[in-house]
Design a protein around this motif. Structure first.
Motif, PDB file in Angstrom:
ATOM      1  N   LEU A  30      56.538  48.442  33.001  1.00 33.18           N
ATOM      2  CA  LEU A  30      56.168  49.580  33.837  1.00 33.18           C
ATOM      3  C   LEU A  30      54.657  49.763  33.749  1.00 33.18           C
ATOM      4  CD1 LEU A  30      58.968  52.077  32.699  1.00 33.18           C
ATOM      5  CD2 LEU A  30      58.937  50.750  34.807  1.00 33.18           C
ATOM      6  N   LYS A  31      53.902  48.898  34.464  1.00 32.58           N
ATOM      7  CA  LYS A  31      52.438  48.910  34.421  1.00 32.58           C
ATOM      8  C   LYS A  31      51.940  48.720  32.987  1.00 32.58           C
ATOM      9  CE  LYS A  31      49.984  51.124  37.398  1.00 32.58           C
ATOM     10  NZ  LYS A  31      49.277  52.129  38.204  1.00 32.58           N
TER      11      LYS A  31
ATOM     12  N   ASP B  73      25.152  40.220  48.361  1.00 31.35           N
ATOM     13  CA  ASP B  73      25.381  38.820  47.969  1.00 31.35           C
ATOM     14  C   ASP B  73      26.761  38.571  47.353  1.00 31.35           C
ATOM     15  OD1 ASP B  73      22.791  38.149  48.810  1.00 31.35           O
ATOM     16  OD2 ASP B  73      21.962  38.724  46.862  1.00 31.35           O
ATOM     17  N   PHE B  74      27.155  39.376  46.374  1.00 31.99           N
ATOM     18  CA  PHE B  74      28.373  39.062  45.618  1.00 31.99           C
ATOM     19  C   PHE B  74      29.061  40.371  45.247  1.00 31.99           C
ATOM     20  CE2 PHE B  74      30.160  36.341  41.953  1.00 31.99           C
ATOM     21  CZ  PHE B  74      30.969  35.630  42.831  1.00 31.99           C
ATOM     22  N   SER B  75      30.229  40.620  45.793  1.00 31.78           N
ATOM     23  CA  SER B  75      30.905  41.893  45.539  1.00 31.78           C
ATOM     24  C   SER B  75      31.510  41.926  44.143  1.00 31.78           C
ATOM     25  CB  SER B  75      32.013  42.121  46.572  1.00 31.78           C
ATOM     26  OG  SER B  75      33.138  41.303  46.305  1.00 31.78           O
ATOM     27  N   GLY B  76      31.824  43.132  43.671  1.00 31.53           N
ATOM     28  CA  GLY B  76      32.455  43.269  42.366  1.00 31.53           C
ATOM     29  C   GLY B  76      33.808  42.600  42.318  1.00 31.53           C
ATOM     30  N   ILE B  77      34.563  42.670  43.411  1.00 30.23           N
ATOM     31  CA  ILE B  77      35.875  42.014  43.460  1.00 30.23           C
ATOM     32  C   ILE B  77      35.727  40.503  43.383  1.00 30.23           C
ATOM     33  CG2 ILE B  77      37.798  41.504  45.015  1.00 30.23           C
ATOM     34  CD1 ILE B  77      37.824  44.429  45.824  1.00 30.23           C
ATOM     35  N   ASP B  78      34.797  39.946  44.133  1.00 32.22           N
ATOM     36  CA  ASP B  78      34.573  38.498  44.085  1.00 32.22           C
ATOM     37  C   ASP B  78      34.107  38.056  42.703  1.00 32.22           C
ATOM     38  OD1 ASP B  78      35.309  38.146  46.718  1.00 32.22           O
ATOM     39  OD2 ASP B  78      33.259  38.317  47.487  1.00 32.22           O
TER      40      ASP B  78
ATOM     41  N   GLU C 263      43.678  46.416  46.385  1.00 35.20           N
ATOM     42  CA  GLU C 263      43.199  45.102  45.959  1.00 35.20           C
ATOM     43  C   GLU C 263      42.708  45.147  44.515  1.00 35.20           C
ATOM     44  OE1 GLU C 263      40.244  41.507  47.492  1.00 35.20           O
ATOM     45  OE2 GLU C 263      40.238  43.457  48.503  1.00 35.20           O
ATOM     46  N   GLY C 264      42.078  46.258  44.152  1.00 34.14           N
ATOM     47  CA  GLY C 264      41.594  46.391  42.777  1.00 34.14           C
ATOM     48  C   GLY C 264      42.727  46.364  41.768  1.00 34.14           C
ATOM     49  N   PHE C 265      43.783  47.106  42.025  1.00 28.83           N
ATOM     50  CA  PHE C 265      44.894  47.139  41.091  1.00 28.83           C
ATOM     51  C   PHE C 265      45.696  45.845  41.120  1.00 28.83           C
ATOM     52  CE2 PHE C 265      44.347  51.854  41.271  1.00 28.83           C
ATOM     53  CZ  PHE C 265      44.117  52.026  39.916  1.00 28.83           C
ATOM     54  N   ASN C 266      45.686  45.136  42.250  1.00 30.84           N
ATOM     55  CA  ASN C 266      46.338  43.824  42.291  1.00 30.84           C
ATOM     56  C   ASN C 266      45.643  42.818  41.390  1.00 30.84           C
ATOM     57  OD1 ASN C 266      48.367  44.577  44.046  1.00 30.84           O
ATOM     58  ND2 ASN C 266      47.277  43.899  45.890  1.00 30.84           N
ATOM     59  N   LEU C 267      44.379  43.083  41.103  1.00 28.72           N
ATOM     60  CA  LEU C 267      43.635  42.232  40.161  1.00 28.72           C
ATOM     61  C   LEU C 267      43.829  42.695  38.714  1.00 28.72           C
ATOM     62  CD1 LEU C 267      40.247  41.806  42.084  1.00 28.72           C
ATOM     63  CD2 LEU C 267      41.984  40.053  41.683  1.00 28.72           C
ATOM     64  N   ASN C 268      44.684  43.698  38.518  1.00 28.96           N
ATOM     65  CA  ASN C 268      44.961  44.258  37.188  1.00 28.96           C
ATOM     66  C   ASN C 268      43.775  45.033  36.619  1.00 28.96           C
ATOM     67  OD1 ASN C 268      47.632  43.226  37.037  1.00 28.96           O
ATOM     68  ND2 ASN C 268      46.832  41.228  36.460  1.00 28.96           N
ATOM     69  N   ALA C 269      43.100  45.758  37.482  1.00 22.28           N
ATOM     70  CA  ALA C 269      42.039  46.636  36.989  1.00 22.28           C
ATOM     71  C   ALA C 269      42.621  47.709  36.079  1.00 22.28           C
ATOM     72  CB  ALA C 269      41.325  47.290  38.180  1.00 22.28           C
ATOM     73  N   ILE C 270      41.875  48.082  35.049  1.00 16.57           N
ATOM     74  CA  ILE C 270      42.314  49.149  34.154  1.00 16.57           C
ATOM     75  C   ILE C 270      42.365  50.474  34.904  1.00 16.57           C
ATOM     76  CG2 ILE C 270      41.765  50.435  32.055  1.00 16.57           C
ATOM     77  CD1 ILE C 270      42.669  47.569  31.568  1.00 16.57           C
ATOM     78  N   ASP C 271      41.379  50.696  35.773  1.00 16.66           N
ATOM     79  CA  ASP C 271      41.347  51.926  36.563  1.00 16.66           C
ATOM     80  C   ASP C 271      40.423  51.718  37.749  1.00 16.66           C
ATOM     81  OD1 ASP C 271      41.816  54.550  37.339  1.00 16.66           O
ATOM     82  OD2 ASP C 271      41.628  55.330  35.299  1.00 16.66           O
TER      83      ASP C 271
END
Length: 236
Positions: A159-160, A58-63, A86-94
């Motif tokens: 730098l990140k 139904d709903f992905s973690g990215i969405d 895509e995950g890091f483009n959303l500024n994920a911590i890791d």
């Protein structure tokens, strides 16, 4: 740190629950089998960190992360490595790929803890205005707090998770922080954001050539989204 887990696999939930129980600075508020449950938890509790799977019904973690107006810090936990960019483009911590070893989980959680401390602690003295504000800042670098005169700062580079402060000294100063934090606290009289990765001191600009700024022998790009404000600033 208050945290939640989102994963539709019961075994994955159990593993992360066990990992969280072993980390003293993490407090598990809820384990959710889907994003809808997690949304309800976010409405009722202050959450600092989200551990979320990506591929869920139904709903992905990215969405789910994209849907949040106010985003807590988040770490993706998934069996698929191809979502990493895509995950890091959303500024994920890791981005943790299953099966997740505990040492990688701990490293990611510690990184989140350090970033949360930066938000809470006043590591940089805020500049209120040009007349009353101190003309220096204190910055934590490694195991000491360094005093830096604002006049000595030539430009600041992102730098990140780290910030590199370039001064008249040969070696830049490295600190764990964000460029947004520096942008807010330095004020806008003598400093201006010119790129997603750079703040420059107007005082130290030697010349401006099309889409770049020259400071000493360094070329600093002017981002398209920042160009108009920068041109207005130097022409005012």
């Amino acid at each position: 740190m208050n945290c939640i887990i989102i994963d539709d696999e019961p075994l994955a939930l159990e593993l992360l629950e066990d990992f969280i129980s072993k980390v003293p600075f993490l407090k598990l508020i809820a384990s959710c089998s889907n994003a809808f449950e997690a949304a309800n938890v976010l409405q009722e509790h202050k959450i600092d960190l989200i551990f979320t799977d990506i591929e869920m019904p139904d709903f992905s973690g990215i969405d789910f992360i994209k849907s949040l107006d106010t985003k807590p810090m988040f770490i993706f936990t998934t069996a698929y490595s191809h979502y990493a960019v895509e995950g890091f483009n959303l500024n994920a911590i890791d981005y943790l790929v299953k099966p997740i070893p505990f040492h990688r989980f701990l490293k990611a959680a510690t990184r989140a803890q350090n970033l949360l401390k930066l938000k809470i602690e006043e590591e940089v003295i805020p500049v209120v205005n040009q007349e009353t504000a101190p003309q220096f800042i204190f910055v934590k670098s490694e195991y000491e707090n360094l005093k830096i005169n604002l006049d000595d700062i030539k430009y600041i580079e992102s730098l990140k998770d780290y910030i590199k402060i370039h001064t008249h000294k040969e070696k830049p100063i490295l600190t764990l922080s964000s460029l947004k934090s520096f942008e807010e606290k330095l004020g806008k009289l003598n400093f201006i954001r010119v790129h997603k990765s750079y703040i420059v001191s107007l005082k130290h600009i030697y010349s401006v050539q099309r889409n770049r700024i020259i400071i000493d022998d360094n070329w600093i790009p002017i981002g398209l989204n920042y160009r108009d404000d920068f041109i207005k600033k130097i022409e005012s």
